[in-house]
Design a protein around this motif. Structure first.
Motif, mmCIF file in Angstrom:
data_model
loop_
_atom_site.group_PDB
_atom_site.id
_atom_site.type_symbol
_atom_site.label_atom_id
_atom_site.label_comp_id
_atom_site.label_asym_id
_atom_site.label_seq_id
_atom_site.Cartn_x
_atom_site.Cartn_y
_atom_site.Cartn_z
ATOM 1 N N GLY A 4 0.817 -1.216 0.000
ATOM 2 C CA GLY A 4 0.000 0.000 0.000
ATOM 3 C C GLY A 4 0.842 1.253 0.000
ATOM 4 N N ASP A 5 1.946 1.237 -0.761
ATOM 5 C CA ASP A 5 2.859 2.382 -0.835
ATOM 6 C C ASP A 5 3.342 2.818 0.551
ATOM 7 O OD1 ASP A 5 2.672 2.545 -3.621
ATOM 8 O OD2 ASP A 5 0.828 3.726 -3.478
ATOM 9 N N ASP A 6 3.819 1.835 1.300
ATOM 10 C CA ASP A 6 4.358 2.126 2.641
ATOM 11 C C ASP A 6 3.318 2.772 3.554
ATOM 12 O OD1 ASP A 6 6.863 1.098 3.044
ATOM 13 O OD2 ASP A 6 7.904 2.776 2.112
ATOM 14 N N ALA A 7 2.099 2.222 3.541
ATOM 15 C CA ALA A 7 0.999 2.846 4.277
ATOM 16 C C ALA A 7 1.291 2.970 5.770
ATOM 17 C CB ALA A 7 -0.287 2.051 4.060
ATOM 18 N N PHE A 8 1.967 1.978 6.347
ATOM 19 C CA PHE A 8 2.232 2.034 7.790
ATOM 20 C C PHE A 8 3.204 3.155 8.141
ATOM 21 C CE2 PHE A 8 0.281 -2.109 7.749
ATOM 22 C CZ PHE A 8 -0.331 -2.186 8.987
ATOM 23 N N GLU A 59 -0.640 6.630 12.472
ATOM 24 C CA GLU A 59 -1.758 6.772 13.417
ATOM 25 C C GLU A 59 -2.739 5.599 13.339
ATOM 26 O OE1 GLU A 59 -2.864 9.015 9.623
ATOM 27 O OE2 GLU A 59 -1.085 8.771 10.876
ATOM 28 N N VAL A 60 -2.685 4.821 12.250
ATOM 29 C CA VAL A 60 -3.616 3.687 12.140
ATOM 30 C C VAL A 60 -3.168 2.498 12.989
ATOM 31 C CG1 VAL A 60 -4.187 4.380 9.780
ATOM 32 C CG2 VAL A 60 -2.524 2.534 10.146
ATOM 33 N N VAL A 61 -1.903 2.464 13.380
ATOM 34 C CA VAL A 61 -1.368 1.290 14.074
ATOM 35 C C VAL A 61 -2.068 1.020 15.410
ATOM 36 C CG1 VAL A 61 0.699 0.272 15.121
ATOM 37 C CG2 VAL A 61 0.846 1.404 12.886
ATOM 38 N N PRO A 62 -2.254 2.018 16.283
ATOM 39 C CA PRO A 62 -2.924 1.722 17.566
ATOM 40 C C PRO A 62 -4.336 1.156 17.382
ATOM 41 C CG PRO A 62 -1.803 3.828 17.680
ATOM 42 C CD PRO A 62 -1.755 3.411 16.246
ATOM 43 N N ALA A 63 -5.072 1.663 16.396
ATOM 44 C CA ALA A 63 -6.432 1.171 16.163
ATOM 45 C C ALA A 63 -6.412 -0.283 15.702
ATOM 46 C CB ALA A 63 -7.137 2.053 15.136
ATOM 47 N N LEU A 64 -5.474 -0.620 14.838
ATOM 48 C CA LEU A 64 -5.357 -2.007 14.381
ATOM 49 C C LEU A 64 -4.942 -2.921 15.530
ATOM 50 C CD1 LEU A 64 -3.580 -1.379 10.957
ATOM 51 C CD2 LEU A 64 -5.914 -2.230 11.277
ATOM 52 N N ALA A 65 -4.005 -2.451 16.340
ATOM 53 C CA ALA A 65 -3.562 -3.250 17.481
ATOM 54 C C ALA A 65 -4.711 -3.488 18.458
ATOM 55 C CB ALA A 65 -2.401 -2.547 18.193
ATOM 56 N N ALA A 66 -5.566 -2.482 18.612
ATOM 57 C CA ALA A 66 -6.682 -2.617 19.543
ATOM 58 C C ALA A 66 -7.689 -3.661 19.073
ATOM 59 C CB ALA A 66 -7.374 -1.262 19.713
ATOM 60 N N ARG A 67 -7.754 -3.903 17.755
ATOM 61 C CA ARG A 67 -8.680 -4.897 17.208
ATOM 62 C C ARG A 67 -8.045 -6.286 17.126
ATOM 63 N NH1 ARG A 67 -11.525 -2.364 11.930
ATOM 64 N NH2 ARG A 67 -12.450 -4.460 11.929
ATOM 65 N N THR A 68 -6.812 -6.398 17.574
ATOM 66 C CA THR A 68 -6.077 -7.656 17.489
ATOM 67 C C THR A 68 -5.965 -8.276 18.874
ATOM 68 O OG1 THR A 68 -4.800 -6.779 15.623
ATOM 69 C CG2 THR A 68 -3.909 -8.725 16.742
ATOM 70 N N ALA A 69 -6.372 -9.524 19.000
ATOM 71 C CA ALA A 69 -6.432 -10.163 20.319
ATOM 72 C C ALA A 69 -5.081 -10.131 21.032
ATOM 73 C CB ALA A 69 -6.920 -11.605 20.178
ATOM 74 N N LEU A 70 -4.004 -10.315 20.299
ATOM 75 C CA LEU A 70 -2.680 -10.351 20.920
ATOM 76 C C LEU A 70 -2.056 -8.966 21.064
ATOM 77 C CD1 LEU A 70 -1.160 -13.629 19.404
ATOM 78 C CD2 LEU A 70 -2.324 -13.283 21.595
ATOM 79 N N GLY A 71 -2.814 -7.917 20.706
ATOM 80 C CA GLY A 71 -2.465 -6.572 21.123
ATOM 81 C C GLY A 71 -1.421 -5.822 20.328
ATOM 82 N N ARG A 72 -1.107 -6.243 19.129
ATOM 83 C CA ARG A 72 -0.161 -5.503 18.283
ATOM 84 C C ARG A 72 -0.443 -5.831 16.827
ATOM 85 N NH1 ARG A 72 3.692 -8.977 16.160
ATOM 86 N NH2 ARG A 72 4.162 -10.887 17.317
ATOM 87 N N VAL A 73 0.150 -5.069 15.908
ATOM 88 C CA VAL A 73 0.071 -5.440 14.495
ATOM 89 C C VAL A 73 1.142 -6.497 14.208
ATOM 90 C CG1 VAL A 73 -0.841 -3.200 13.791
ATOM 91 C CG2 VAL A 73 1.626 -3.610 13.725
ATOM 92 N N GLY A 74 0.947 -7.221 13.136
ATOM 93 C CA GLY A 74 1.898 -8.265 12.783
ATOM 94 C C GLY A 74 3.198 -7.713 12.243
#
Length: 252
Positions: A195-199, A204-219
């Motif tokens: 995604g053209d280096d979206a991360f 700012e999207v990382v905390p929201a993704l981590a919050a939706r992940t059971a293990l608490g972080r992005v991959g």
């Protein structure tokens, strides 16, 4: 020594998979698209750890080039490993594009088809005569194909990955006569350059993704690469036709 071909290994999941596969004592033929330097860096990283790797250019969206690529692979196998076959294939190369259905152009749709579905189909077809019986294939899918928790904008991308999931099962069925296993991995949100280096551009999207992940972080790419390497290995000798989500429990 067994040999793996890993497409799209100049960065991210492909790079991690290539390195993990090499750590397990396998030779690696890795491919890169536009990022030649990244491909060479992946090969260098493998060689620094005592492995053997060769980096080759490949556009998986150009199926007309696959016959020439197969010929190049034949030469590399002979020159580097003194053999005329390989054992493992990882169909990983791809790109991501998001747009609502009402905004998606046919040009974008067709490129997604060529790279994410037609590419793996016909590249596997071309390379299959060089693969040893008892080998293994892993296709990189996506958890965007899930039946719940959908994000608007992934309709075209996820449709191609859904097609790849079906193709994985048919490959597993047809190739089983040669003892070749075929599986897919479905990463969730993973910190790669997709995604053209979206991360990097939108941290700012990382905390929201981590919050939706059971293990608490992005991959991280290493999370996915380790699973790919394990699925290729003899440890997974009784696993085929599976699509394994590797997402840390996203939307669980």
């Amino acid at each position: 020594m067994k040999v793996a071909i890993v497409t799209g290994a100049s960065s991210g999941i492909g790079r991690s998979a290539a390195i993990e596969i090499a750590k397990r004592g396998n030779g690696v033929v890795l491919t890169y698209g536009n990022n030649r330097q990244g491909g060479l860096e992946t090969a260098a990283a493998i060689e620094r750890q005592g492995g053997t790797a060769v980096a080759l250019p490949l556009d998986v969206g150009e199926s007309a080039s696959f016959a020439d690529f197969r010929d190049t692979v034949t030469d590399v196998l002979r020159d580097t490993w003194h053999r005329d076959t390989f054992d493992y294939l990882v169909n990983n190369a791809g790109f991501s594009h998001t747009s609502l259905i009402e905004d998606t152009t046919e040009e974008t749709f067709d490129r997604l088809v060529r790279v994410l579905l037609k590419g793996p189909y016909f590249l596997t077809q071309k390379l299959l005569p060089l693969m040893t019986d008892g080998g293994a294939v892993v296709n990189t899918s996506s958890n965007s194909t899930a039946s719940a928790g959908l994000e608007p904008g992934y309709s075209a991308y996820a449709s191609m990955k859904g097609g790849l999931d079906v193709l994985t099962r048919y490959m597993a069925k047809e190739f089983s006569t040669r003892g070749i296993r075929v599986n897919a991995v479905a990463p969730g949100a993973t910190r790669t350059r997709i995604g053209d280096d979206a991360f990097t551009r939108f941290p700012e999207v990382v905390p929201a993704l981590a919050a939706r992940t059971a293990l608490g972080r992005v991959g991280e790419p290493e999370d996915i690469g380790a699973v790919i390497a394990t699925l290729l290995s003899d440890e997974s000798r009784w696993v085929t036709a599976q699509n394994i989500e590797v997402s840390g429990g996203y939307n669980l």
